[in-house]
Design an enzyme around this catalytic site. Sequence first.
Site, PDB file in Angstrom:
ATOM      1  N   GLY A 214       0.799  -1.222   0.000  1.00 42.31           N
ATOM      2  CA  GLY A 214       0.000   0.000   0.000  1.00 42.31           C
ATOM      3  C   GLY A 214       0.826   1.263   0.000  1.00 42.31           C
ATOM      4  O   GLY A 214       0.600   2.170  -0.800  1.00 42.31           O
ATOM      5  N   ASP A 230      10.210  -6.850   3.190  1.00 38.27           N
ATOM      6  CA  ASP A 230       9.187  -7.692   3.823  1.00 38.27           C
ATOM      7  C   ASP A 230       9.365  -9.127   3.336  1.00 38.27           C
ATOM      8  O   ASP A 230       9.554  -9.345   2.139  1.00 38.27           O
ATOM      9  CB  ASP A 230       7.784  -7.203   3.463  1.00 38.27           C
ATOM     10  N   ASP A 266       5.140   0.715   8.495  1.00 41.27           N
ATOM     11  CA  ASP A 266       3.754   0.495   8.923  1.00 41.27           C
ATOM     12  C   ASP A 266       3.591  -0.980   9.294  1.00 41.27           C
ATOM     13  O   ASP A 266       2.794  -1.697   8.697  1.00 41.27           O
ATOM     14  CB  ASP A 266       2.776   0.895   7.802  1.00 41.27           C
ATOM     15  N   LYS A 295       1.489   1.020  16.259  1.00 43.66           N
ATOM     16  CA  LYS A 295       0.253   0.382  16.717  1.00 43.66           C
ATOM     17  C   LYS A 295       0.159   0.451  18.239  1.00 43.66           C
ATOM     18  O   LYS A 295       1.141   0.234  18.946  1.00 43.66           O
ATOM     19  CB  LYS A 295       0.201  -1.086  16.274  1.00 43.66           C
TER      20      LYS A 295
END
Length: 341
Positions: A214, A230, A266, A295
């Site tokens: 994203g 990732d 993120d 988070k």
Amino acid sequence: MPAQTLAAQPGRWLWTCREGFESHLFEELTWAGAGPRLLGPALLESEQRPEVPPAFGRAVERVVATWAPPGGAQVPVEDLVAAMSGLPSRVPWLVRAYTPDSAKGNTQAGRAEALEAAVRSALPAGRVLEDDGRAREAGALLVGLCVAPDGVLMLGAVSAREALSLAPGGRRRMKRAGESPSRAAMKLEEALDGLAHEPGRGDVCVDLGAAPGGWTQRLVARGARVVAVDPAKLMPELAKNPRVQHVQESAFAYAPEESADWLFCDMAWRPLEVAQLLAKWGRRRWARNLVANIKLPMKDKNPLLLRVRQTLVEDGGWEGLTVRQLYHDRDEVTVTAHRMR
């Protein structure tokens, strides 16, 4: 929570936040000695405005006048315009009517829209800016009309240059691009919208925890070159993009071959461990600018946020740190910072 919405006191500061996070904003303002008071869902006031903006405050303005007519009667536009007569008139005004970001507040959306249109048409020609594109540059005054439940109406103002957000009530709604793989893209767009500059053509960006892509997708759309880190796979179209280098390993193990212009992160991971990772990037000067999402699934959020701030600044050397819960954030906050080379 008050049984009915309370009106703020003129001269104090009116704060908006996300519904359900009032206690966190109240605690932040209390720690800062600002003298907060809960007005209703998503609304607080304080005697003082802290020098360091609270993470859970979306927007703030100094209260000029308030109304709470019996039975929720409409406040005449003439009364509103008269209350504005004491505001500085040598600068343009950015007039924004908004509702609290709550279930009850959202029922007032139609009333707010009609009120803003009526006030705009009643003000002298040329006084009101049509959009916020040049509000800060022009030294404009942000004039807020908070249309709250139970008939409460509050008029506030703050310099556009000192405003936390120029969006109505701090609710910067970003449009979801059709090609964006997730809601995460809107979080990034909102974070970049508030920065003095943003990644552009030729910039080197590192996106930690990138999958499914994203944030990487939006950075590539701006012309940047992205190192997407990732173990999981990216969207096929991103994996094939010549400006995307996919490094399939853990963000905690990755070390860049060259310094980056921007570091993005993120990851759905423990907040202190993410903060320590970001601090390592700052300490080793691996990136000049930082945009990250932290988070916060736990109930007691503020003590942890304090440790996150200390880690990023004291251990990582990041400067100009901002910590904000943006409109598209949920149980999380967005962090931005920079580091001189």
